[in-house]
Structures are given as structure tokens and as C-alpha cells.
Motif scaffolding. Sequence first.
Motif, PDB file in Angstrom:
ATOM      1  N   TYR A  59       0.819  -1.205   0.000  1.00 30.23           N
ATOM      2  CA  TYR A  59       0.000   0.000   0.000  1.00 30.23           C
ATOM      3  C   TYR A  59       0.856   1.260   0.000  1.00 30.23           C
ATOM      4  CZ  TYR A  59      -3.658  -3.243   1.465  1.00 30.23           C
ATOM      5  OH  TYR A  59      -4.546  -4.289   1.529  1.00 30.23           O
ATOM      6  N   ALA A  60       0.328   2.289  -0.617  1.00 28.14           N
ATOM      7  CA  ALA A  60       0.940   3.596  -0.499  1.00 28.14           C
ATOM      8  C   ALA A  60       0.775   4.086   0.937  1.00 28.14           C
ATOM      9  CB  ALA A  60       0.279   4.573  -1.465  1.00 28.14           C
ATOM     10  N   ASP A  61       1.738   4.860   1.405  1.00 24.78           N
ATOM     11  CA  ASP A  61       1.679   5.364   2.784  1.00 24.78           C
ATOM     12  C   ASP A  61       0.393   6.140   3.032  1.00 24.78           C
ATOM     13  OD1 ASP A  61       5.249   6.109   3.019  1.00 24.78           O
ATOM     14  OD2 ASP A  61       4.135   4.237   3.303  1.00 24.78           O
ATOM     15  N   SER A  62      -0.086   6.827   2.017  1.00 25.58           N
ATOM     16  CA  SER A  62      -1.252   7.696   2.174  1.00 25.58           C
ATOM     17  C   SER A  62      -2.544   6.919   2.427  1.00 25.58           C
ATOM     18  CB  SER A  62      -1.413   8.579   0.929  1.00 25.58           C
ATOM     19  OG  SER A  62      -1.530   7.776  -0.237  1.00 25.58           O
ATOM     20  N   VAL A  63      -2.563   5.628   2.115  1.00 24.64           N
ATOM     21  CA  VAL A  63      -3.790   4.844   2.300  1.00 24.64           C
ATOM     22  C   VAL A  63      -3.611   3.689   3.267  1.00 24.64           C
ATOM     23  CG1 VAL A  63      -4.461   5.426  -0.066  1.00 24.64           C
ATOM     24  CG2 VAL A  63      -3.399   3.203   0.407  1.00 24.64           C
ATOM     25  N   GLN A  64      -2.388   3.473   3.715  1.00 22.51           N
ATOM     26  CA  GLN A  64      -2.104   2.372   4.643  1.00 22.51           C
ATOM     27  C   GLN A  64      -3.024   2.450   5.862  1.00 22.51           C
ATOM     28  OE1 GLN A  64       0.618  -0.048   4.265  1.00 22.51           O
ATOM     29  NE2 GLN A  64      -0.555  -1.058   5.862  1.00 22.51           N
ATOM     30  N   GLY A  65      -3.661   1.337   6.184  1.00 21.56           N
ATOM     31  CA  GLY A  65      -4.548   1.296   7.333  1.00 21.56           C
ATOM     32  C   GLY A  65      -5.982   1.692   7.032  1.00 21.56           C
ATOM     33  N   ARG A  66      -6.218   2.273   5.874  1.00 24.70           N
ATOM     34  CA  ARG A  66      -7.577   2.688   5.491  1.00 24.70           C
ATOM     35  C   ARG A  66      -8.115   1.881   4.320  1.00 24.70           C
ATOM     36  NH1 ARG A  66      -8.394   7.595   3.465  1.00 24.70           N
ATOM     37  NH2 ARG A  66      -6.291   7.830   2.611  1.00 24.70           N
ATOM     38  N   ASP A  89      -8.541  11.799  -1.279  1.00 19.65           N
ATOM     39  CA  ASP A  89      -8.667  10.523  -1.996  1.00 19.65           C
ATOM     40  C   ASP A  89      -9.448  10.682  -3.294  1.00 19.65           C
ATOM     41  OD1 ASP A  89      -9.172   8.960   1.183  1.00 19.65           O
ATOM     42  OD2 ASP A  89      -7.338   8.925  -0.023  1.00 19.65           O
ATOM     43  N   THR A  90     -10.002  11.863  -3.518  1.00 14.44           N
ATOM     44  CA  THR A  90     -10.749  12.125  -4.738  1.00 14.44           C
ATOM     45  C   THR A  90      -9.853  11.955  -5.956  1.00 14.44           C
ATOM     46  OG1 THR A  90     -12.295  13.630  -3.670  1.00 14.44           O
ATOM     47  CG2 THR A  90     -11.994  13.872  -6.048  1.00 14.44           C
ATOM     48  N   ALA A  91     -10.274  11.082  -6.874  1.00  9.73           N
ATOM     49  CA  ALA A  91      -9.461  10.778  -8.049  1.00  9.73           C
ATOM     50  C   ALA A  91     -10.211   9.801  -8.933  1.00  9.73           C
ATOM     51  CB  ALA A  91      -8.118  10.161  -7.647  1.00  9.73           C
ATOM     52  N   MET A  92      -9.673   9.616 -10.133  1.00  2.64           N
ATOM     53  CA  MET A  92     -10.098   8.501 -10.980  1.00  2.64           C
ATOM     54  C   MET A  92      -9.264   7.302 -10.565  1.00  2.64           C
ATOM     55  SD  MET A  92     -12.184   7.717 -13.467  1.00  2.64           S
ATOM     56  CE  MET A  92     -12.483   9.132 -14.530  1.00  2.64           C
ATOM     57  N   GLY A 118     -11.296   3.044 -15.705  1.00  2.00           N
ATOM     58  CA  GLY A 118     -11.337   3.896 -14.529  1.00  2.00           C
ATOM     59  C   GLY A 118     -12.728   4.099 -13.978  1.00  2.00           C
ATOM     60  N   THR A 119     -12.783   4.394 -12.694  1.00  2.24           N
ATOM     61  CA  THR A 119     -14.044   4.727 -12.024  1.00  2.24           C
ATOM     62  C   THR A 119     -13.770   5.899 -11.087  1.00  2.24           C
ATOM     63  OG1 THR A 119     -15.895   3.826 -10.720  1.00  2.24           O
ATOM     64  CG2 THR A 119     -13.695   3.033 -10.143  1.00  2.24           C
ATOM     65  N   GLN A 120     -14.661   6.874 -11.118  1.00  2.00           N
ATOM     66  CA  GLN A 120     -14.443   8.120 -10.372  1.00  2.00           C
ATOM     67  C   GLN A 120     -14.850   7.954  -8.909  1.00  2.00           C
ATOM     68  OE1 GLN A 120     -13.063  11.092 -11.411  1.00  2.00           O
ATOM     69  NE2 GLN A 120     -13.267  11.804  -9.285  1.00  2.00           N
ATOM     70  N   VAL A 121     -13.984   8.441  -8.033  1.00  2.00           N
ATOM     71  CA  VAL A 121     -14.290   8.504  -6.602  1.00  2.00           C
ATOM     72  C   VAL A 121     -14.190   9.964  -6.169  1.00  2.00           C
ATOM     73  CG1 VAL A 121     -13.499   7.893  -4.289  1.00  2.00           C
ATOM     74  CG2 VAL A 121     -13.502   6.169  -6.104  1.00  2.00           C
ATOM     75  N   THR A 122     -15.257  10.476  -5.590  1.00  2.00           N
ATOM     76  CA  THR A 122     -15.284  11.855  -5.138  1.00  2.00           C
ATOM     77  C   THR A 122     -15.647  11.883  -3.659  1.00  2.00           C
ATOM     78  OG1 THR A 122     -15.968  12.628  -7.325  1.00  2.00           O
ATOM     79  CG2 THR A 122     -16.294  14.130  -5.468  1.00  2.00           C
ATOM     80  N   VAL A 123     -14.783  12.506  -2.863  1.00  2.00           N
ATOM     81  CA  VAL A 123     -15.006  12.583  -1.427  1.00  2.00           C
ATOM     82  C   VAL A 123     -15.168  14.051  -1.045  1.00  2.00           C
ATOM     83  CG1 VAL A 123     -14.144  11.965   0.856  1.00  2.00           C
ATOM     84  CG2 VAL A 123     -13.562  10.550  -1.123  1.00  2.00           C
TER      85      VAL A 123
END
Length: 125
Positions: A59-66, A89-92, A118-123
Motif C-alpha cells: 500500500y501507499a503510505d497515504s492509504v495504509q490502514g484505510r 482521496d478524490t481521483a479517478m 477507470g471509475t471516479q471517486v469523489t469525497v
Amino acid sequence: QVQLVESGGGSVQAGGSLRLSCAASGDPDSRTCMGWVRQAPGKEREGVASIDRFGTSNYADSVQGRFTISHDNAKNTLYLQMNSLKPEDTAMYYCAAQIMSCGVRPLSVASFTDWGQGTQVTVSS
């Protein structure tokens, strides 16, 4: 040749959860390493998580644990469970695969040879 089709993206408030799915068809057994890559507007693609055929994940550090990556071999489907989502976390989000093992650079975007649309995620905050 492998075809990858993502689903499960959407809009969610910060702190919420989403599960992405990636259905693989064609010759998915030929792919040793699969992963998720994301690209936010104006930014480069970033490797988020990867998993090899033995179930070893990175995992990337930015998402580790989540975030949690998993693969259902019987269904040839890759998943990404995303919890405690943040606006950043908003991204394709793209599903990706490669013939070679995940190796010493398991999140290297350049290593992946097969890509979904791709699938869009918007937070939202």
C-alpha cells in the motif's frame, strides 16, 4: 490479453466508505500482479495498492490502514475496500495488471501493462 472493467465508484462524504471492483476477463491467470492506481486532477498517476498471486499486498503510505486490496480468484475480480475516506482521496481510480511479479517496486505505475477505463471517486468534506 486481459480486459479490466472497474465499478463501484461514486460520491461520498469524508469518513465514508466505498468498495471498488475490477472484473478481469480474457487471460487473467497470466497476470501475476494486480493493483489500483489513481489520478487526481492535475496530478500524475499514483500507485495505491497491489497484490500478487500469493496474496502479498502493498500500500501507499497515504492509504495504509484505510484501504484493503483483495482478489477473488474464483470470480477473477479484484477489490479495493476504502474506509475513512478523505477529500484528498478524490481521483479517478484505475485497475491495472502485469505479467511480471509485483517485485521490489510493487506500486510502480510504469510496471503495469493492462489498464481499465477507470471509475471516479469523489469525497466531499
